[in-house]
Design a protein around this motif. Structure first.
Motif, PDB file in Angstrom:
ATOM      1  N   THR A  40      17.564   2.054  -3.310  1.00 32.58           N
ATOM      2  CA  THR A  40      18.842   2.720  -3.509  1.00 32.58           C
ATOM      3  C   THR A  40      18.796   3.514  -4.802  1.00 32.58           C
ATOM      4  O   THR A  40      18.473   2.965  -5.861  1.00 32.58           O
ATOM      5  N   VAL A  41      19.086   4.801  -4.696  1.00 32.99           N
ATOM      6  CA  VAL A  41      19.063   5.680  -5.869  1.00 32.99           C
ATOM      7  C   VAL A  41      20.476   6.185  -6.114  1.00 32.99           C
ATOM      8  O   VAL A  41      21.076   6.821  -5.244  1.00 32.99           O
ATOM      9  N   SER A  42      20.981   5.891  -7.285  1.00 35.73           N
ATOM     10  CA  SER A  42      22.349   6.306  -7.629  1.00 35.73           C
ATOM     11  C   SER A  42      22.318   7.635  -8.383  1.00 35.73           C
ATOM     12  O   SER A  42      21.392   7.919  -9.138  1.00 35.73           O
ATOM     13  N   SER A  43      23.360   8.410  -8.159  1.00 36.66           N
ATOM     14  CA  SER A  43      23.420   9.732  -8.814  1.00 36.66           C
ATOM     15  C   SER A  43      24.044   9.645 -10.197  1.00 36.66           C
ATOM     16  O   SER A  43      24.578   8.633 -10.594  1.00 36.66           O
ATOM     17  N   ASN A  70      -8.538  -1.403  -1.400  1.00 34.72           N
ATOM     18  CA  ASN A  70      -9.071  -1.906  -0.136  1.00 34.72           C
ATOM     19  C   ASN A  70      -9.406  -3.397  -0.167  1.00 34.72           C
ATOM     20  O   ASN A  70      -9.069  -4.130   0.766  1.00 34.72           O
ATOM     21  N   PHE A  71     -10.050  -3.861  -1.243  1.00 34.96           N
ATOM     22  CA  PHE A  71     -10.481  -5.260  -1.237  1.00 34.96           C
ATOM     23  C   PHE A  71      -9.304  -6.227  -1.334  1.00 34.96           C
ATOM     24  O   PHE A  71      -9.445  -7.411  -1.027  1.00 34.96           O
ATOM     25  N   GLN A  72      -8.153  -5.698  -1.714  1.00 34.52           N
ATOM     26  CA  GLN A  72      -6.944  -6.518  -1.745  1.00 34.52           C
ATOM     27  C   GLN A  72      -6.047  -6.263  -0.543  1.00 34.52           C
ATOM     28  O   GLN A  72      -4.996  -6.889  -0.414  1.00 34.52           O
ATOM     29  N   ASN A  73      -6.474  -5.353   0.331  1.00 36.46           N
ATOM     30  CA  ASN A  73      -5.652  -4.980   1.499  1.00 36.46           C
ATOM     31  C   ASN A  73      -4.225  -4.652   1.079  1.00 36.46           C
ATOM     32  O   ASN A  73      -3.253  -5.088   1.715  1.00 36.46           O
ATOM     33  N   THR A  74      -4.113  -3.891   0.025  1.00 33.79           N
ATOM     34  CA  THR A  74      -2.810  -3.581  -0.560  1.00 33.79           C
ATOM     35  C   THR A  74      -2.632  -2.073  -0.674  1.00 33.79           C
ATOM     36  O   THR A  74      -3.570  -1.352  -1.000  1.00 33.79           O
ATOM     37  N   VAL A  75      -1.422  -1.643  -0.401  1.00 32.07           N
ATOM     38  CA  VAL A  75      -1.066  -0.239  -0.580  1.00 32.07           C
ATOM     39  C   VAL A  75       0.155  -0.170  -1.484  1.00 32.07           C
ATOM     40  O   VAL A  75       1.025  -1.045  -1.436  1.00 32.07           O
ATOM     41  N   TYR A  76       0.178   0.848  -2.307  1.00 36.69           N
ATOM     42  CA  TYR A  76       1.283   1.062  -3.241  1.00 36.69           C
ATOM     43  C   TYR A  76       1.937   2.413  -2.990  1.00 36.69           C
ATOM     44  O   TYR A  76       1.288   3.340  -2.498  1.00 36.69           O
ATOM     45  N   LEU A  77       3.203   2.504  -3.335  1.00 34.09           N
ATOM     46  CA  LEU A  77       3.892   3.786  -3.328  1.00 34.09           C
ATOM     47  C   LEU A  77       4.612   3.912  -4.660  1.00 34.09           C
ATOM     48  O   LEU A  77       5.605   3.220  -4.905  1.00 34.09           O
ATOM     49  N   GLN A  78       4.077   4.770  -5.519  1.00 33.82           N
ATOM     50  CA  GLN A  78       4.717   5.059  -6.789  1.00 33.82           C
ATOM     51  C   GLN A  78       5.711   6.182  -6.577  1.00 33.82           C
ATOM     52  O   GLN A  78       5.327   7.277  -6.142  1.00 33.82           O
ATOM     53  N   MET A  79       6.961   5.914  -6.858  1.00 34.33           N
ATOM     54  CA  MET A  79       8.027   6.878  -6.618  1.00 34.33           C
ATOM     55  C   MET A  79       8.635   7.288  -7.950  1.00 34.33           C
ATOM     56  O   MET A  79       9.245   6.464  -8.634  1.00 34.33           O
ATOM     57  N   ASN A  80       8.450   8.538  -8.312  1.00 31.13           N
ATOM     58  CA  ASN A  80       8.995   9.090  -9.551  1.00 31.13           C
ATOM     59  C   ASN A  80      10.037  10.154  -9.244  1.00 31.13           C
ATOM     60  O   ASN A  80      10.125  10.643  -8.116  1.00 31.13           O
ATOM     61  N   SER A  81      10.804  10.492 -10.240  1.00 34.03           N
ATOM     62  CA  SER A  81      11.842  11.532 -10.093  1.00 34.03           C
ATOM     63  C   SER A  81      12.691  11.275  -8.853  1.00 34.03           C
ATOM     64  O   SER A  81      12.933  12.190  -8.047  1.00 34.03           O
ATOM     65  N   LEU A  82      13.121  10.063  -8.724  1.00 32.34           N
ATOM     66  CA  LEU A  82      13.873   9.665  -7.534  1.00 32.34           C
ATOM     67  C   LEU A  82      15.173  10.441  -7.414  1.00 32.34           C
ATOM     68  O   LEU A  82      15.809  10.794  -8.422  1.00 32.34           O
ATOM     69  N   LYS A  83      15.557  10.685  -6.179  1.00 34.17           N
ATOM     70  CA  LYS A  83      16.792  11.403  -5.860  1.00 34.17           C
ATOM     71  C   LYS A  83      17.648  10.514  -4.964  1.00 34.17           C
ATOM     72  O   LYS A  83      17.121   9.654  -4.251  1.00 34.17           O
ATOM     73  N   PRO A  84      18.949  10.738  -4.972  1.00 30.08           N
ATOM     74  CA  PRO A  84      19.819   9.941  -4.094  1.00 30.08           C
ATOM     75  C   PRO A  84      19.393  10.024  -2.625  1.00 30.08           C
ATOM     76  O   PRO A  84      19.539   9.043  -1.890  1.00 30.08           O
ATOM     77  N   GLU A  85      18.842  11.157  -2.213  1.00 30.89           N
ATOM     78  CA  GLU A  85      18.414  11.289  -0.817  1.00 30.89           C
ATOM     79  C   GLU A  85      17.167  10.466  -0.497  1.00 30.89           C
ATOM     80  O   GLU A  85      16.754  10.399   0.656  1.00 30.89           O
ATOM     81  N   ASP A  86      16.561   9.843  -1.498  1.00 27.52           N
ATOM     82  CA  ASP A  86      15.456   8.921  -1.244  1.00 27.52           C
ATOM     83  C   ASP A  86      15.958   7.535  -0.842  1.00 27.52           C
ATOM     84  O   ASP A  86      15.159   6.670  -0.474  1.00 27.52           O
ATOM     85  N   THR A  87      17.258   7.335  -0.917  1.00 31.40           N
ATOM     86  CA  THR A  87      17.835   6.042  -0.543  1.00 31.40           C
ATOM     87  C   THR A  87      17.559   5.742   0.920  1.00 31.40           C
ATOM     88  O   THR A  87      17.875   6.545   1.803  1.00 31.40           O
ATOM     89  N   ALA A  88      16.943   4.588   1.164  1.00 34.11           N
ATOM     90  CA  ALA A  88      16.561   4.206   2.527  1.00 34.11           C
ATOM     91  C   ALA A  88      15.928   2.824   2.487  1.00 34.11           C
ATOM     92  O   ALA A  88      15.650   2.284   1.403  1.00 34.11           O
TER      93      ALA A  88
END
Length: 124
Positions: free
Chosen positions: A121-124, A73-91
């Motif tokens: 981009t997630v490659s298979s 909050n004090f940095q006004n920052t949001v993160y998204l940690q993405m693990n076990s990525l799949k090709p369908e996460d490509t966007a």
């Protein structure tokens, strides 16, 4: 105005990880909710994850157990940690923030801002 700047997208292999960051900047604002959306080619933009004041994080079913949203909050920052990525996460992933901007000591207005988007981009 509240500006959002995203970073951290790129190319990953299936099963890999990426971490997205989004920082908000501006004057006299407070954020109630931050979220990540994504839009794949030929598809509508969808809400991926959100975190709001006093609430539990929300995740779309397709990313539950793989993605984690967090906010500093004090940095006004949001993160998204993405693990076990799949090709369908490509966007293209977009950061979104909603809150209020103080106009003066007595009044404020709501705002909703979007980042410029970052390609994942997630490659298979």
């Amino acid at each position: 105005q509240v500006q959002l700047v995203e970073s951290g997208g790129g190319l990953a292999q299936s099963g890999g990880s990426l971490r997205l960051s989004c920082q908000a900047s501006g004057r006299s604002f407070s954020i109630n909710r931050m979220a990540w959306y994504r839009q794949a080619p030929g598809k509508e933009r969808e809400l991926v994850a959100a975190i709001a004041d006093g609430g539990s994080p929300y995740y779309v079913d397709s990313v539950k157990g793989r993605f984690t949203i967090s906010r500093v909050n004090f940095q006004n920052t949001v993160y998204l940690q993405m693990n076990s990525l799949k090709p369908e996460d490509t966007a293209i992933y977009y950061c979104n923030a909603e809150g209020t901007i103080a106009l003066n000591v007595e009044s404020a207005r709501k705002f909703a801002s979007w980042g410029q988007g970052t390609q994942v981009t997630v490659s298979s």
